[in-house]
Write a protein that holds these residues in place. Structure first.
Motif, short mmCIF file in Angstrom:
data_model
loop_
_atom_site.label_atom_id
_atom_site.label_comp_id
_atom_site.label_asym_id
_atom_site.label_seq_id
_atom_site.Cartn_x
_atom_site.Cartn_y
_atom_site.Cartn_z
N GLU A 30 0.83 -1.20 0.00
CA GLU A 30 0.00 0.00 0.00
C GLU A 30 0.87 1.26 0.00
OE1 GLU A 30 -3.82 1.75 2.41
OE2 GLU A 30 -2.27 0.70 3.56
N LYS A 31 1.92 1.26 0.81
CA LYS A 31 2.79 2.43 0.95
C LYS A 31 3.49 2.76 -0.37
CE LYS A 31 6.32 4.29 4.00
NZ LYS A 31 7.15 4.06 5.18
N MET A 32 3.87 1.75 -1.13
CA MET A 32 4.60 2.00 -2.37
C MET A 32 3.68 2.22 -3.59
SD MET A 32 6.06 -1.75 -3.50
CE MET A 32 6.55 -1.17 -5.10
N SER A 33 2.38 2.08 -3.39
CA SER A 33 1.43 2.19 -4.49
C SER A 33 0.84 3.59 -4.59
CB SER A 33 0.31 1.16 -4.31
OG SER A 33 0.85 -0.15 -4.30
N TYR A 34 0.65 4.06 -5.82
CA TYR A 34 0.15 5.41 -6.07
C TYR A 34 -1.36 5.48 -6.23
CZ TYR A 34 5.09 6.13 -6.89
OH TYR A 34 6.45 6.16 -6.74
N SER A 35 -1.98 4.37 -6.54
CA SER A 35 -3.42 4.34 -6.75
C SER A 35 -3.94 2.95 -6.39
CB SER A 35 -3.77 4.64 -8.21
OG SER A 35 -3.32 3.59 -9.07
N LYS A 36 -5.26 2.79 -6.39
CA LYS A 36 -5.80 1.47 -6.08
C LYS A 36 -5.43 0.45 -7.17
CE LYS A 36 -10.43 2.50 -7.84
NZ LYS A 36 -11.84 2.60 -7.47
N TYR A 37 -5.28 0.93 -8.41
CA TYR A 37 -4.90 0.02 -9.49
C TYR A 37 -3.44 -0.40 -9.34
CZ TYR A 37 -9.23 1.86 -11.29
OH TYR A 37 -10.54 2.22 -11.42
N ASP A 38 -2.60 0.53 -8.95
CA ASP A 38 -1.20 0.24 -8.68
C ASP A 38 -1.09 -0.74 -7.51
OD1 ASP A 38 1.52 0.70 -9.38
OD2 ASP A 38 1.74 2.13 -7.73
N PHE A 39 -1.91 -0.55 -6.50
CA PHE A 39 -1.95 -1.43 -5.34
C PHE A 39 -2.30 -2.86 -5.75
CE2 PHE A 39 -4.40 -3.20 -1.71
CZ PHE A 39 -3.40 -3.20 -0.75
N ILE A 40 -3.31 -3.00 -6.58
CA ILE A 40 -3.73 -4.32 -7.05
C ILE A 40 -2.63 -4.97 -7.89
CG2 ILE A 40 -5.35 -5.54 -8.58
CD1 ILE A 40 -7.45 -3.42 -7.59
N THR A 41 -2.03 -4.19 -8.78
CA THR A 41 -0.96 -4.71 -9.63
C THR A 41 0.25 -5.13 -8.81
OG1 THR A 41 -1.70 -3.31 -11.46
CG2 THR A 41 0.54 -4.16 -11.60
N ASN A 42 0.63 -4.30 -7.85
CA ASN A 42 1.76 -4.64 -6.99
C ASN A 42 1.45 -5.87 -6.13
OD1 ASN A 42 3.42 -2.58 -7.93
ND2 ASN A 42 2.67 -1.12 -6.42
N GLY A 43 0.22 -5.98 -5.67
CA GLY A 43 -0.19 -7.16 -4.92
C GLY A 43 -0.11 -8.42 -5.77
N PHE A 44 -0.53 -8.29 -7.03
CA PHE A 44 -0.44 -9.43 -7.95
C PHE A 44 1.02 -9.83 -8.15
CE2 PHE A 44 0.46 -11.06 -12.16
CZ PHE A 44 -0.32 -12.19 -12.18
N ARG A 45 1.86 -8.83 -8.39
CA ARG A 45 3.29 -9.12 -8.61
C ARG A 45 3.90 -9.82 -7.40
NH1 ARG A 45 4.26 -3.26 -11.19
NH2 ARG A 45 3.77 -3.81 -13.34
N PHE A 46 3.57 -9.34 -6.21
CA PHE A 46 4.08 -9.97 -5.00
C PHE A 46 3.61 -11.42 -4.92
CE2 PHE A 46 3.45 -11.20 -0.55
CZ PHE A 46 4.74 -11.06 -0.08
N GLY A 47 2.33 -11.64 -5.16
CA GLY A 47 1.77 -12.99 -5.12
C GLY A 47 2.39 -13.90 -6.17
N TYR A 48 2.62 -13.35 -7.35
CA TYR A 48 3.24 -14.13 -8.42
C TYR A 48 4.64 -14.56 -8.01
CZ TYR A 48 5.00 -15.49 -12.98
OH TYR A 48 5.54 -16.20 -14.02
N MET A 49 5.41 -13.64 -7.47
CA MET A 49 6.78 -13.97 -7.06
C MET A 49 6.79 -14.95 -5.89
SD MET A 49 8.47 -12.54 -9.37
CE MET A 49 10.11 -12.90 -8.78
N GLN A 50 5.84 -14.84 -4.97
CA GLN A 50 5.73 -15.80 -3.88
C GLN A 50 5.39 -17.19 -4.43
OE1 GLN A 50 7.39 -14.35 -1.49
NE2 GLN A 50 5.94 -14.90 0.11
N GLY A 51 4.52 -17.23 -5.43
CA GLY A 51 4.17 -18.49 -6.07
C GLY A 51 5.36 -19.11 -6.78
#
Length: 69
Positions: free
Chosen positions: A31-52
């Motif tokens: 959330e802290k590094m995201s500029y918008s809710k769309y950026d937040f979702i995209t960054n969350g996806f990226r994090f999840g993808y890398m964890q996977g």
């Protein structure tokens, strides 16, 4: 599409290894590094993808697929 998204999310509850799951501090950092809710979702996806990816590699290593084990 929405029903599919909802089903996938609901199906995953309780099935993600805690070593690869997202915790509150991860969400706050994203959330802290995201500029918008769309950026937040995209960054969350990226994090999840890398964890996977990390989980898949660990599984492959356990099964001797990585490094010819």
């Amino acid at each position: 599409m929405i029903k599919n998204v909802t089903r996938i999310i609901e199906k995953s509850i309780g099935k993600i290894d805690v070593r690869y799951d997202m915790c509150i501090s991860d969400i706050e950092a994203i959330e802290k590094m995201s500029y918008s809710k769309y950026d937040f979702i995209t960054n969350g996806f990226r994090f999840g993808y890398m964890q996977g990816l990390k989980a898949a590699r660990a599984e492959m290593k356990r099964n001797g697929v990585i490094n010819g084990l």
